[in-house]
Design a protein around this motif. Structure first.
Motif, mmCIF file in Angstrom:
data_model
loop_
_atom_site.group_PDB
_atom_site.id
_atom_site.type_symbol
_atom_site.label_atom_id
_atom_site.label_comp_id
_atom_site.label_asym_id
_atom_site.label_seq_id
_atom_site.Cartn_x
_atom_site.Cartn_y
_atom_site.Cartn_z
ATOM 1 N N ARG A 1 0.829 -1.196 0.000
ATOM 2 C CA ARG A 1 0.000 0.000 0.000
ATOM 3 C C ARG A 1 0.873 1.260 0.000
ATOM 4 N N ALA A 2 1.976 1.230 0.705
ATOM 5 C CA ALA A 2 2.889 2.381 0.769
ATOM 6 C C ALA A 2 3.511 2.641 -0.609
ATOM 7 N N VAL A 3 3.895 1.585 -1.314
ATOM 8 C CA VAL A 3 4.472 1.742 -2.650
ATOM 9 C C VAL A 3 3.429 2.324 -3.610
ATOM 10 N N LEU A 4 2.208 1.871 -3.488
ATOM 11 C CA LEU A 4 1.132 2.386 -4.325
ATOM 12 C C LEU A 4 0.882 3.867 -4.053
ATOM 13 N N ALA B 1 3.730 5.878 -5.555
ATOM 14 C CA ALA B 1 3.622 5.926 -7.008
ATOM 15 C C ALA B 1 2.549 6.914 -7.444
ATOM 16 N N VAL B 2 1.421 6.915 -6.751
ATOM 17 C CA VAL B 2 0.345 7.840 -7.096
ATOM 18 C C VAL B 2 0.774 9.275 -6.821
ATOM 19 N N LEU B 3 1.454 9.522 -5.715
ATOM 20 C CA LEU B 3 1.932 10.873 -5.399
ATOM 21 C C LEU B 3 2.956 11.334 -6.440
ATOM 22 N N ALA B 4 3.845 10.451 -6.820
ATOM 23 C CA ALA B 4 4.838 10.809 -7.822
ATOM 24 C C ALA B 4 4.155 11.161 -9.146
ATOM 25 N N LEU B 5 3.147 10.411 -9.528
ATOM 26 C CA LEU B 5 2.412 10.684 -10.751
ATOM 27 C C LEU B 5 1.702 12.036 -10.685
#
Length: 72
Positions: free
Chosen positions: A3-6, A9-13
């Motif tokens: 969940r942390a990686v997801l 990734a969403v924040l980076a996007l």
């Protein structure tokens, strides 16, 4: 952990898209390299200048009394 990686990734996007939006509004772009316009490829029998020059050579040879030379 997944969940942390997801979330990262969403924040980076989202950050990436915001930066792109700001750059687009400011008009900041990578300049494209200028390429000269291409002339279409013309076969010798379609090239008006080439045909005109051949005709001039033929007339000049006839006028000067020289036999025609084959182009082989």
């Amino acid at each position: 952990m997944g969940r942390a990686v997801l979330v990262i990734a969403v924040l980076a996007l989202v950050i990436y898209l915001l930066i792109r939006l700001v750059e687009k509004r400011r008009g900041v772009r990578q300049p494209r390299p200028q390429q000269p316009p291409r002339r279409p490829v013309v076969a010798p029998d379609d090239d008006v200048d080439f045909l005109r020059e051949l005709e001039r050579r033929r007339r000049r040879q006839q006028r000067d009394g020289q036999p025609e030379q084959p182009d082989n």
